[in-house]
Write a protein that holds these residues in place. Structure first.
Motif, PDB file in Angstrom:
ATOM      1  N   GLY A  68      -5.918   3.719 -11.397  1.00  0.00           N
ATOM      2  CA  GLY A  68      -5.083   4.328 -10.373  1.00  0.00           C
ATOM      3  C   GLY A  68      -4.125   3.256  -9.920  1.00  0.00           C
ATOM      4  N   ALA A  69      -3.260   3.531  -9.033  1.00  0.00           N
ATOM      5  CA  ALA A  69      -2.255   2.547  -8.636  1.00  0.00           C
ATOM      6  C   ALA A  69      -2.540   1.980  -7.263  1.00  0.00           C
ATOM      7  CB  ALA A  69      -0.878   3.198  -8.635  1.00  0.00           C
ATOM      8  N   LEU A  70      -2.375   0.679  -7.142  1.00  0.00           N
ATOM      9  CA  LEU A  70      -2.416   0.070  -5.828  1.00  0.00           C
ATOM     10  C   LEU A  70      -1.120   0.403  -5.098  1.00  0.00           C
ATOM     11  CD1 LEU A  70      -3.810  -3.511  -6.466  1.00  0.00           C
ATOM     12  CD2 LEU A  70      -4.820  -1.780  -4.996  1.00  0.00           C
ATOM     13  N   PRO A  71      -1.124   0.312  -3.784  1.00  0.00           N
ATOM     14  CA  PRO A  71       0.112   0.539  -3.054  1.00  0.00           C
ATOM     15  C   PRO A  71       1.220  -0.366  -3.565  1.00  0.00           C
ATOM     16  CG  PRO A  71      -1.740   0.406  -1.547  1.00  0.00           C
ATOM     17  CD  PRO A  71      -2.259   0.023  -2.897  1.00  0.00           C
ATOM     18  N   ALA A  72       2.451   0.095  -3.442  1.00  0.00           N
ATOM     19  CA  ALA A  72       3.586  -0.666  -3.964  1.00  0.00           C
ATOM     20  C   ALA A  72       3.649  -2.074  -3.378  1.00  0.00           C
ATOM     21  CB  ALA A  72       4.884   0.084  -3.678  1.00  0.00           C
ATOM     22  N   ALA A  73       3.117  -2.242  -2.163  1.00  0.00           N
ATOM     23  CA  ALA A  73       3.159  -3.552  -1.511  1.00  0.00           C
ATOM     24  C   ALA A  73       2.411  -4.608  -2.308  1.00  0.00           C
ATOM     25  CB  ALA A  73       2.564  -3.457  -0.109  1.00  0.00           C
ATOM     26  N   TYR A  74       1.503  -4.169  -3.230  1.00  0.00           N
ATOM     27  CA  TYR A  74       0.712  -5.141  -3.961  1.00  0.00           C
ATOM     28  C   TYR A  74       1.211  -5.338  -5.389  1.00  0.00           C
ATOM     29  CZ  TYR A  74      -2.284  -4.487   0.019  1.00  0.00           C
ATOM     30  OH  TYR A  74      -2.763  -4.417   1.294  1.00  0.00           O
ATOM     31  N   ALA A  75       2.365  -4.785  -5.724  1.00  0.00           N
ATOM     32  CA  ALA A  75       2.946  -5.044  -7.034  1.00  0.00           C
ATOM     33  C   ALA A  75       3.238  -6.536  -7.166  1.00  0.00           C
ATOM     34  CB  ALA A  75       4.229  -4.248  -7.211  1.00  0.00           C
ATOM     35  N   ALA A  76       3.017  -7.053  -8.383  1.00  0.00           N
ATOM     36  CA  ALA A  76       3.151  -8.494  -8.583  1.00  0.00           C
ATOM     37  C   ALA A  76       4.606  -8.932  -8.507  1.00  0.00           C
ATOM     38  CB  ALA A  76       2.578  -8.878  -9.941  1.00  0.00           C
ATOM     39  N   PRO A  77       4.858 -10.079  -7.885  1.00  0.00           N
ATOM     40  CA  PRO A  77       6.204 -10.650  -7.894  1.00  0.00           C
ATOM     41  C   PRO A  77       6.497 -11.229  -9.273  1.00  0.00           C
ATOM     42  CG  PRO A  77       4.665 -12.151  -6.854  1.00  0.00           C
ATOM     43  CD  PRO A  77       3.898 -10.900  -7.146  1.00  0.00           C
ATOM     44  N   PRO A  78       7.746 -11.636  -9.542  1.00  0.00           N
ATOM     45  CA  PRO A  78       8.075 -12.184 -10.860  1.00  0.00           C
ATOM     46  C   PRO A  78       7.193 -13.361 -11.252  1.00  0.00           C
ATOM     47  CG  PRO A  78      10.068 -11.707  -9.624  1.00  0.00           C
ATOM     48  CD  PRO A  78       8.926 -11.501  -8.678  1.00  0.00           C
ATOM     49  N   ALA A  79       6.830 -14.208 -10.299  1.00  0.00           N
ATOM     50  CA  ALA A  79       5.950 -15.338 -10.584  1.00  0.00           C
ATOM     51  C   ALA A  79       4.652 -15.147  -9.796  1.00  0.00           C
ATOM     52  CB  ALA A  79       6.625 -16.648 -10.183  1.00  0.00           C
ATOM     53  N   LEU A  80       3.520 -15.427 -10.458  1.00  0.00           N
ATOM     54  CA  LEU A  80       2.234 -15.254  -9.786  1.00  0.00           C
ATOM     55  C   LEU A  80       2.052 -16.379  -8.776  1.00  0.00           C
ATOM     56  CD1 LEU A  80      -0.333 -13.583  -9.650  1.00  0.00           C
ATOM     57  CD2 LEU A  80      -1.325 -15.072 -11.393  1.00  0.00           C
ATOM     58  N   THR A  81       1.982 -16.037  -7.512  1.00  0.00           N
ATOM     59  CA  THR A  81       1.862 -17.022  -6.446  1.00  0.00           C
ATOM     60  C   THR A  81       0.473 -16.962  -5.821  1.00  0.00           C
ATOM     61  OG1 THR A  81       2.605 -15.487  -4.724  1.00  0.00           O
ATOM     62  CG2 THR A  81       4.306 -16.732  -5.932  1.00  0.00           C
ATOM     63  N   PRO A  82       0.032 -18.039  -5.179  1.00  0.00           N
ATOM     64  CA  PRO A  82      -1.246 -17.998  -4.470  1.00  0.00           C
ATOM     65  C   PRO A  82      -1.290 -16.880  -3.440  1.00  0.00           C
ATOM     66  CG  PRO A  82      -0.496 -20.257  -4.686  1.00  0.00           C
ATOM     67  CD  PRO A  82       0.630 -19.390  -5.172  1.00  0.00           C
ATOM     68  N   ALA A  83      -0.180 -16.621  -2.775  1.00  0.00           N
ATOM     69  CA  ALA A  83      -0.151 -15.561  -1.761  1.00  0.00           C
ATOM     70  C   ALA A  83      -0.385 -14.190  -2.375  1.00  0.00           C
ATOM     71  CB  ALA A  83       1.189 -15.585  -1.023  1.00  0.00           C
ATOM     72  N   ALA A  84       0.196 -13.962  -3.561  1.00  0.00           N
ATOM     73  CA  ALA A  84       0.013 -12.663  -4.225  1.00  0.00           C
ATOM     74  C   ALA A  84      -1.442 -12.478  -4.649  1.00  0.00           C
ATOM     75  CB  ALA A  84       0.943 -12.562  -5.428  1.00  0.00           C
ATOM     76  N   VAL A  85      -2.044 -13.546  -5.173  1.00  0.00           N
ATOM     77  CA  VAL A  85      -3.451 -13.469  -5.581  1.00  0.00           C
ATOM     78  C   VAL A  85      -4.341 -13.237  -4.371  1.00  0.00           C
ATOM     79  CG1 VAL A  85      -5.366 -14.725  -6.631  1.00  0.00           C
ATOM     80  CG2 VAL A  85      -3.065 -14.948  -7.579  1.00  0.00           C
ATOM     81  N   ASP A  86      -4.088 -13.974  -3.298  1.00  0.00           N
ATOM     82  CA  ASP A  86      -4.878 -13.835  -2.081  1.00  0.00           C
ATOM     83  C   ASP A  86      -4.767 -12.422  -1.510  1.00  0.00           C
ATOM     84  OD1 ASP A  86      -6.403 -15.237   0.191  1.00  0.00           O
ATOM     85  OD2 ASP A  86      -4.715 -14.333   1.257  1.00  0.00           O
ATOM     86  N   ASP A  87      -3.578 -11.883  -1.488  1.00  0.00           N
ATOM     87  CA  ASP A  87      -3.352 -10.538  -0.973  1.00  0.00           C
ATOM     88  C   ASP A  87      -4.139  -9.513  -1.793  1.00  0.00           C
ATOM     89  OD1 ASP A  87      -2.246  -8.780   0.835  1.00  0.00           O
ATOM     90  OD2 ASP A  87      -0.435  -8.438  -0.350  1.00  0.00           O
ATOM     91  N   TYR A  88      -4.081  -9.665  -3.123  1.00  0.00           N
ATOM     92  CA  TYR A  88      -4.792  -8.735  -3.995  1.00  0.00           C
ATOM     93  C   TYR A  88      -6.301  -8.821  -3.783  1.00  0.00           C
ATOM     94  CZ  TYR A  88      -6.965  -6.796  -8.134  1.00  0.00           C
ATOM     95  OH  TYR A  88      -7.790  -6.073  -8.972  1.00  0.00           O
ATOM     96  N   LEU A  89      -6.833 -10.030  -3.688  1.00  0.00           N
ATOM     97  CA  LEU A  89      -8.278 -10.207  -3.555  1.00  0.00           C
ATOM     98  C   LEU A  89      -8.788  -9.687  -2.212  1.00  0.00           C
ATOM     99  CD1 LEU A  89      -8.666 -13.719  -5.198  1.00  0.00           C
ATOM    100  CD2 LEU A  89      -9.462 -11.536  -6.118  1.00  0.00           C
TER     101      LEU A  89
END
Length: 479
Positions: free
Chosen positions: A19-40
């Motif tokens: 299924g899809a996560l909310p659009a807010a959790y779509a990955a940015p162009p570069a994987l950042t610590p903030a993106a990983v933290d948000d997802y986890l």
């Protein structure tokens, strides 16, 4: 009842599917610590796990390592919280063996019997089992050809090997794949014999030490993990890990942290301190001729056709999953201090893989909750039907008082069936899991909701059958 279970499994599979996560959790162009933290953080919330730790690596660096939730003592889980990683340990054992192969102290394609004093089975084919067969899980050893219960009571790897004298092989060595922990405990004992060191000391000196894994060991008296949890109808209950052969085990004994696993993943992606040559890493990561399983790793085709190297680890109060992406240089590991009917670590890792590729991760969580809700509903319904069956047994008996027994027996079958299923419960689960040895005590851990529901069904059926037969005898005696 089987219709209920079929629907239960089907619905749970739908919920656990993509299924899809909310659009807010779509990955940015570069994987950042903030993106990983948000997802986890989102994953922890959606799965409802009591705690988890995770690490993402890229090349020779750790992108993000952190912990979320709580342990059984109420402490915050961090990247340095020790957890059992179960069968992820197999990759450590295989690495230890290959280190000694490179040094000429173990022959990968020589028979185990020539290199491991005390190894012998009642099967003459055992003399043809090689070290490669052990690591590829193609030795012919299976849970059904060894006494798993007796092996679990061993106090050392040497004693473990000595208890295999009455074991046999299911197939010729090298002919077929069969996942069996015995293979990797034999390999760990081989490390001890070839190195002259205990398995734990060898890992500490040649694997953990060089990689800087300072919070890792294969004994609980060296690195103590907190108790894990089981989910019982949505409530997480802290429980000690089920007793068994864990200390010094080559199949599932490693205790480590997310931060330490980051260093391990970097090494297996070919960076950092070198434990093995690139050629030996490729041997570890290459499937056997008869199955995709390699040596503590297995290739897995991800979306888009790109291959990952993965392995899961499942104990009775812990789950873990690790993956490396050779094409991109990313590594991932997720550890959970819990075990339930669904292993969410697999889905979380694959969500991280999607993030690393700039894709939208699939939804995680919900499957366990729905599965346990359905099981709980079945248990409540079974209890109600059992009470109704007992209350109405007098009327049931009066209607059938004049009928012969052969005509009455089919009417009892719906109530007898759950009793028969419960009586054969461990063998049924063993069959479903591909022949893995499953015991009653094991089924009271991560499978507790299913076990409770089946037991209520069996008790309801027993009460109904007993009441009907007693009432029928009473009615016939009066007549």
């Amino acid at each position: 009842m089987f219709r209920f279970l079929a629907v239960l499994v089907f619905v749970a599979g739908l919920v656990a599917g993509p299924g899809a996560l909310p659009a807010a959790y779509a990955a940015p162009p570069a994987l950042t610590p903030a993106a990983v933290d948000d997802y986890l953080r989102t994953a922890l919330d959606k799965t409802g796990l009591p705690g988890l730790s995770a690490v993402v690596t890229h090349g020779d660096r750790i992108v993000h390592a952190a912990g979320y939730g709580r342990d059984s003592g109420g402490r915050a889980v961090t990247a340095d919280t020790p957890m059992r990683i179960a069968s992820l340990s197999k990759a450590f054992t295989a690495t230890a063996v290959l280190i000694l192969v490179e040094e000429g102290r173990i022959g990968l394609d020589r028979p185990v019997a020539e290199q491991l004093p005390g190894f012998g089975l009642r099967d003459p084919r055992a003399g043809a089992v090689t070290v490669r067969h052990l690591l590829n899980q193609t030795s012919g050893l299976t849970d059904s050809t060894v006494d798993i219960g007796e092996l679990g009571e061993a106090g050392s790897l040497a004693e473990y090997v000595s208890r295999l004298r009455d074991a046999a092989l299911a197939t010729d060595p090298g002919a077929a794949f069969e996942y069996c922990n015995v293979n990797y405990n034999l390999a760990a004992r081989l490390v001890e014999v070839a190195s002259g060191r205990s398995f734990g000391d060898f890992l500490a000196e040649r694997v953990f030490g060089p990689l800087g894994m300072g919070h890792s060991a294969v004994r609980a008296d060296q690195v103590m993990p907190a108790e894990g949890f089981n989910s019982i109808f949505g409530r997480w209950v802290a429980r000690p890990e089920l007793a068994g052969f864990l200390d010094d085990s080559g199949s599932g004994g490693v205790i480590t942290t997310a931060a330490d696993l980051g260093k391990w993943l970097i090494a297996h992606n070919g960076h950092g301190p070198r434990l093995l040559s690139q050629a030996s890493l490729e041997v570890l990561h290459t499937s056997s001729p008869v199955d995709e399983y390699a040596m503590g790793w297995a290739p897995e085709s991800a979306d888009g056709g790109a291959d990952l190297l993965v392995h899961s680890g499942n104990l009775f109060t812990y789950n873990a999953f690790q993956a490396i992406d050779p094409a991109t240089g990313f590594g991932f590991a997720v550890l959970a201090n819990s075990a339930a009917l669904q292993d969410d670590t697999y889905d979380i890792v694959h969500g991280l893989v999607a993030l690393s590729r700039g894709e939208t991760p699939a939804q995680v969580g919900g499957g366990r909750q729905l599965f346990e809700a359905i099981l709980g509903s079945i248990a409540v319904l079974a209890l109600a039907l059992g009470v109704a069956g007992v209350v109405r047994s007098q009327r049931w008996a009066r209607r059938r008082a004049g009928r012969p027994w052969w005509a009455i027996a089919p009417r009892l079958l719906p109530a007898v069936l759950p009793i028969a299923v419960f009586a054969a419960y461990p063998p049924i689960i063993s069959f479903v899991t591909g022949g893995r040895h499953v015991t009653w005590s094991q089924l009271t851990y991560f499978a507790a909701p299913l076990t409770i529901s089946l037991s209520v069904l069996a008790l309801a059926g027993t009460a109904t059958v007993t009441a009907r037969l007693l009432r029928l005898r009473s009615v016939r005696s009066v007549q």
